[in-house]
Write a protein that holds these residues in place. Sequence first.
Motif, PDB file in Angstrom:
ATOM      1  N   TYR A   1      -3.133  11.515  11.421  1.00  0.00           N
ATOM      2  CA  TYR A   1      -2.166  10.831  10.551  1.00  0.00           C
ATOM      3  C   TYR A   1      -2.887   9.945   9.532  1.00  0.00           C
ATOM      4  CZ  TYR A   1       0.990  12.230  14.320  1.00  0.00           C
ATOM      5  OH  TYR A   1       1.684  12.943  15.255  1.00  0.00           O
ATOM      6  N   ILE A   2      -3.930   9.288   9.969  1.00  0.00           N
ATOM      7  CA  ILE A   2      -4.735   8.473   9.055  1.00  0.00           C
ATOM      8  C   ILE A   2      -5.278   9.353   7.941  1.00  0.00           C
ATOM      9  CG2 ILE A   2      -6.906   7.171   8.850  1.00  0.00           C
ATOM     10  CD1 ILE A   2      -6.289   6.081  11.722  1.00  0.00           C
ATOM     11  N   CYS A   3      -5.773  10.517   8.306  1.00  0.00           N
ATOM     12  CA  CYS A   3      -6.335  11.430   7.302  1.00  0.00           C
ATOM     13  C   CYS A   3      -5.265  11.993   6.381  1.00  0.00           C
ATOM     14  CB  CYS A   3      -7.119  12.545   7.982  1.00  0.00           C
ATOM     15  SG  CYS A   3      -8.648  11.932   8.723  1.00  0.00           S
ATOM     16  N   ALA A   4      -4.079  12.247   6.908  1.00  0.00           N
ATOM     17  CA  ALA A   4      -2.980  12.723   6.060  1.00  0.00           C
ATOM     18  C   ALA A   4      -2.603  11.649   5.043  1.00  0.00           C
ATOM     19  CB  ALA A   4      -1.784  13.118   6.907  1.00  0.00           C
ATOM     20  N   MET A   5      -2.521  10.397   5.495  1.00  0.00           N
ATOM     21  CA  MET A   5      -2.223   9.302   4.560  1.00  0.00           C
ATOM     22  C   MET A   5      -3.354   9.130   3.558  1.00  0.00           C
ATOM     23  SD  MET A   5      -0.277   6.360   6.794  1.00  0.00           S
ATOM     24  CE  MET A   5      -1.246   6.436   8.295  1.00  0.00           C
ATOM     25  N   LEU A   6      -4.597   9.282   4.029  1.00  0.00           N
ATOM     26  CA  LEU A   6      -5.752   9.175   3.143  1.00  0.00           C
ATOM     27  C   LEU A   6      -5.719  10.277   2.089  1.00  0.00           C
ATOM     28  CD1 LEU A   6      -8.434   7.776   2.468  1.00  0.00           C
ATOM     29  CD2 LEU A   6      -9.532   9.265   4.164  1.00  0.00           C
ATOM     30  N   ALA A   7      -5.406  11.493   2.499  1.00  0.00           N
ATOM     31  CA  ALA A   7      -5.317  12.608   1.551  1.00  0.00           C
ATOM     32  C   ALA A   7      -4.263  12.323   0.489  1.00  0.00           C
ATOM     33  CB  ALA A   7      -5.000  13.908   2.291  1.00  0.00           C
ATOM     34  N   ASN A   8      -3.176  11.666   0.885  1.00  0.00           N
ATOM     35  CA  ASN A   8      -2.138  11.298  -0.074  1.00  0.00           C
ATOM     36  C   ASN A   8      -2.560  10.148  -0.977  1.00  0.00           C
ATOM     37  OD1 ASN A   8      -0.026  13.084   0.027  1.00  0.00           O
ATOM     38  ND2 ASN A   8       0.935  12.092   1.772  1.00  0.00           N
TER      39      ASN A   8
ATOM     40  N   LEU B   1       0.209  17.997   7.607  1.00  0.00           N
ATOM     41  CA  LEU B   1       0.059  17.897   6.149  1.00  0.00           C
ATOM     42  C   LEU B   1       1.374  18.209   5.442  1.00  0.00           C
ATOM     43  CD1 LEU B   1      -3.432  19.575   5.857  1.00  0.00           C
ATOM     44  CD2 LEU B   1      -2.920  17.141   5.596  1.00  0.00           C
ATOM     45  N   LYS B   2       2.109  19.151   6.001  1.00  0.00           N
ATOM     46  CA  LYS B   2       3.427  19.490   5.447  1.00  0.00           C
ATOM     47  C   LYS B   2       4.397  18.316   5.623  1.00  0.00           C
ATOM     48  CE  LYS B   2       6.678  23.342   5.835  1.00  0.00           C
ATOM     49  NZ  LYS B   2       6.979  24.527   6.650  1.00  0.00           N
ATOM     50  N   GLU B   3       4.412  17.718   6.803  1.00  0.00           N
ATOM     51  CA  GLU B   3       5.286  16.571   7.065  1.00  0.00           C
ATOM     52  C   GLU B   3       4.967  15.393   6.147  1.00  0.00           C
ATOM     53  OE1 GLU B   3       5.572  15.309  11.151  1.00  0.00           O
ATOM     54  OE2 GLU B   3       5.710  17.375  11.845  1.00  0.00           O
ATOM     55  N   PHE B   4       3.669  15.181   5.878  1.00  0.00           N
ATOM     56  CA  PHE B   4       3.242  14.073   5.032  1.00  0.00           C
ATOM     57  C   PHE B   4       3.257  14.446   3.546  1.00  0.00           C
ATOM     58  CE2 PHE B   4       2.023  12.313   9.009  1.00  0.00           C
ATOM     59  CZ  PHE B   4       1.870  10.954   8.818  1.00  0.00           C
ATOM     60  N   ASP B   5       3.667  15.659   3.242  1.00  0.00           N
ATOM     61  CA  ASP B   5       3.768  16.132   1.861  1.00  0.00           C
ATOM     62  C   ASP B   5       2.444  16.010   1.100  1.00  0.00           C
ATOM     63  OD1 ASP B   5       5.085  17.276  -0.323  1.00  0.00           O
ATOM     64  OD2 ASP B   5       5.564  15.306  -1.171  1.00  0.00           O
TER      65      ASP B   5
ATOM     66  N   PHE C   1       0.852  -1.179   0.000  1.00  0.00           N
ATOM     67  CA  PHE C   1       0.000   0.000   0.000  1.00  0.00           C
ATOM     68  C   PHE C   1       0.891   1.233   0.000  1.00  0.00           C
ATOM     69  CE2 PHE C   1      -2.525   3.238   2.262  1.00  0.00           C
ATOM     70  CZ  PHE C   1      -3.568   3.321   1.367  1.00  0.00           C
ATOM     71  N   PRO C   2       0.709   2.114  -0.982  1.00  0.00           N
ATOM     72  CA  PRO C   2       1.603   3.274  -1.072  1.00  0.00           C
ATOM     73  C   PRO C   2       1.285   4.308   0.005  1.00  0.00           C
ATOM     74  CG  PRO C   2      -0.072   3.387  -2.774  1.00  0.00           C
ATOM     75  CD  PRO C   2      -0.275   2.080  -2.048  1.00  0.00           C
ATOM     76  N   THR C   3       2.216   4.523   0.870  1.00  0.00           N
ATOM     77  CA  THR C   3       2.043   5.554   1.891  1.00  0.00           C
ATOM     78  C   THR C   3       3.307   6.392   1.934  1.00  0.00           C
ATOM     79  OG1 THR C   3       2.924   4.129   3.616  1.00  0.00           O
ATOM     80  CG2 THR C   3       0.539   4.170   3.364  1.00  0.00           C
ATOM     81  N   LEU C   4       3.117   7.601   2.288  1.00  0.00           N
ATOM     82  CA  LEU C   4       4.265   8.477   2.479  1.00  0.00           C
ATOM     83  C   LEU C   4       4.338   8.759   3.969  1.00  0.00           C
ATOM     84  CD1 LEU C   4       6.518  10.236   1.348  1.00  0.00           C
ATOM     85  CD2 LEU C   4       4.860  12.066   1.135  1.00  0.00           C
ATOM     86  N   LEU C   5       5.203   8.026   4.629  1.00  0.00           N
ATOM     87  CA  LEU C   5       5.389   8.235   6.061  1.00  0.00           C
ATOM     88  C   LEU C   5       6.671   9.027   6.272  1.00  0.00           C
ATOM     89  CD1 LEU C   5       4.425   4.757   7.500  1.00  0.00           C
ATOM     90  CD2 LEU C   5       3.241   6.901   7.881  1.00  0.00           C
ATOM     91  N   PRO C   6       6.567  10.157   6.900  1.00  0.00           N
ATOM     92  CA  PRO C   6       7.771  10.940   7.175  1.00  0.00           C
ATOM     93  C   PRO C   6       8.724  10.167   8.087  1.00  0.00           C
ATOM     94  CG  PRO C   6       5.786  12.225   7.590  1.00  0.00           C
ATOM     95  CD  PRO C   6       5.358  10.810   7.381  1.00  0.00           C
ATOM     96  N   GLU C   7       9.960  10.570   8.068  1.00  0.00           N
ATOM     97  CA  GLU C   7      10.951   9.938   8.928  1.00  0.00           C
ATOM     98  C   GLU C   7      10.530  10.095  10.380  1.00  0.00           C
ATOM     99  OE1 GLU C   7      15.632  10.576   9.925  1.00  0.00           O
ATOM    100  OE2 GLU C   7      14.978  10.871   7.851  1.00  0.00           O
ATOM    101  N   GLY C   8      10.657   9.014  11.127  1.00  0.00           N
ATOM    102  CA  GLY C   8      10.301   9.045  12.540  1.00  0.00           C
ATOM    103  C   GLY C   8       8.896   8.559  12.830  1.00  0.00           C
TER     104      GLY C   8
END
Length: 185
Positions: free
Chosen positions: A76-83, A107-111, A33-40
């Motif tokens: 965080y779930i919503c940030a991943m969902l938005a991505n 949102l900035k951290e999750f790009d 599943f493609p997710t953009l998880l920031p470092e940390g």
Amino acid sequence: LSWMRSDITPYELYLKTLYEFFKEEINSDKEHFPTLLPEGYMRLQYQLDAVMQAKQKIEAYNGVFISDVVGLGETYICAMLANAFPRATYKLIICPPVLVDYWTEVLKEFDVARCDVISLGKIDQLTANGNIDKYTYVFVDEAHRFRNSGTEAYTNLHQICRGKKVVLISATPINNYNSDIEHQI
């Protein structure tokens, strides 16, 4: 029910029923599943499952209600969902004033691309400006605040959400009346 046989046990029937009901989730490719998880940030399976399920619900019904216990990462779930949505689409986050900076930072951290964050208290200005047609997705944090359909804020939010895909977010979804949930939906 051609698969039913007389020799099938109630337990097997129960398992088959569960499989038929959950087969999309069971067979989905969770590992890729493609997710953009920031470092940390930890890759938590329950959050990834929530994102996948929410995306399926939005595709099927044009909306979803994300609700969990405080502190389990609804933001965080919503940030991943938005991505998970096309980057070219515009997203709107409506949240309490004290959370505007927090949402903006997450949102900035999750790009997350093309996403505006506004305070609940400014939705009347958004509707007055008429600049709501550009949004495809609307996220409403603290959605339980919109359980009374007789308020101006509810009317404004209804206008913003009309024809859009909507994500309602609440860590406290318990209400006093059935109509409270009905109005949110």
